[in-house]
Design an enzyme around this catalytic site. Structure first.
Site: not given
Ligand code: AMP
Length: 278
Positions: A28-30, A33-34, A181-184
């Site tokens: 979540g916190y999309l 990237g998601h 990009m990262s939720s964090r």
């Molecule tokens: P998460 O919500 O962080 O567990 O990520 C869920 C999925 O989204 C995982 O397969 C991650 O690798 C992918 N993801 C997260 N950030 C990115 C990003 N910046 N670019 C591409 N995929 C991402």
């Protein structure tokens, strides 16, 4: 778009949905990237389902489970507007019985990089991902290369356990200035946000050294380390130049390599990576 909370409801939807299913597991916190994974799943499949679950078993007691960002209402708006068919957003109790005692462990690939810093992390990841595969029975599942080791570990699990799913890996989506990009990222102060650019800059440095002919992996690591050391807000965890499939550290970049790193900016730990292809 159907939003389900229980395994039984999600399974019932799956049983009624015809055609191929693409599954996108997330916490979540999309962000974009998601959503890039969602769009690929939509392109390739008759149906697309997204799971939103901040999986407690992949966080160690000292990690950021409690402060992991959440905004389900916003996530559902984004997924609805991207045309997702179903969302599975269970509670931790729905996913884990109090006496749950079965885990999936991929060995060796998980003892290094993220696994060295987070020893129980991948056991949590592979367990939840296999559970989601068992529940959703997807034809394809979509993961980002942002978590390159996770992708390698999931591919290995699927291969070793003969799981009938095609694992699709997709490129890292970045902010315009290069930050992955990262939720964090939302937890970074403005100074930490600026400092965090050192991650993508050091990867670009590795790429340019490689493009100029550098094949000595330790020279590449050392150049990246000096760049990181010049950023006072970055506390380096690891820098790695490894064989892209075994994740064994390389002496010479004479085969496809994964260049990856992790660093802390205050309480926020970020990762990033790139690949080098001789
Ligand atoms: P998460 O919500 O962080 O567990 O990520 C869920 C999925 O989204 C995982 O397969 C991650 O690798 C992918 N993801 C997260 N950030 C990115 C990003 N910046 N670019 C591409 N995929 C991402």
């Amino acid at each position: 778009m159907l939003v389900t909370r229980t395994v039984a409801d999600f399974r019932a939807w799956r049983a009624s949905a015809s055609g191929t299913l693409g599954l996108v597991p997330t916490m979540g916190y999309l962000h974009e990237g998601h959503l890039s994974l969602v769009r690929a799943a939509k392109r390739d499949n008759a149906r697309t389902a997204v799971t939103i679950f901040v999986n407690p078993t992949q966080f160690a007691p000292n990690e950021d489970l409690a402060r992991y960002p959440r905004d389900e209402a916003r996530d559902l708006v984004l997924l609805e507007s991207d045309g997702v068919d179903a969302v599975f957003a269970p509670s931790p109790d729905e996913m884990y019985r109090p006496d749950a005692s079965t885990f999936v462990s991929v060995e060796k690939l998980t003892d290094r990089l993220e696994g060295a810093s987070r020893p129980t992390h991948f056991r949590g990841v592979t367990t939840i991902v296999l559970k989601l595969f068992q529940i959703a029975q997807p034809d394809r599942a979509y993961f980002g290369r942002k978590d390159a080791q996770q992708l390698a570990v999931i591919r290995r699990m699927v291969r070793d356990l003969n799981v009938p799913v095609e694992v699709v890996g997709l490129p890292i989506v970045r902010e315009p200035d290069g930050l992955a990009m990262s939720s964090r990222n939302v937890n970074l102060t403005p100074e930490q946000r600026r400092a965090a650019l050192v991650l993508s800059k050091s990867l670009r440095l590795a790429e340019s050294l490689f493009a100029a002919g550098q094949r000595d992996a330790e020279e590449i690591r050392a150049s990246m380390r000096s760049l990181l050391a010049a950023e006072p807000l970055a506390v380096l965890d690891y820098i790695s130049v490894a064989d892209a499939s075994s994740l064994d550290e390389l002496t010479t970049v004479d085969r496809p390599a994964l260049v990856s790193l992790a660093a802390r900016f205050g309480a926020t730990r970020l990762i990033d990576n790139t690949t080098l292809d001789p």
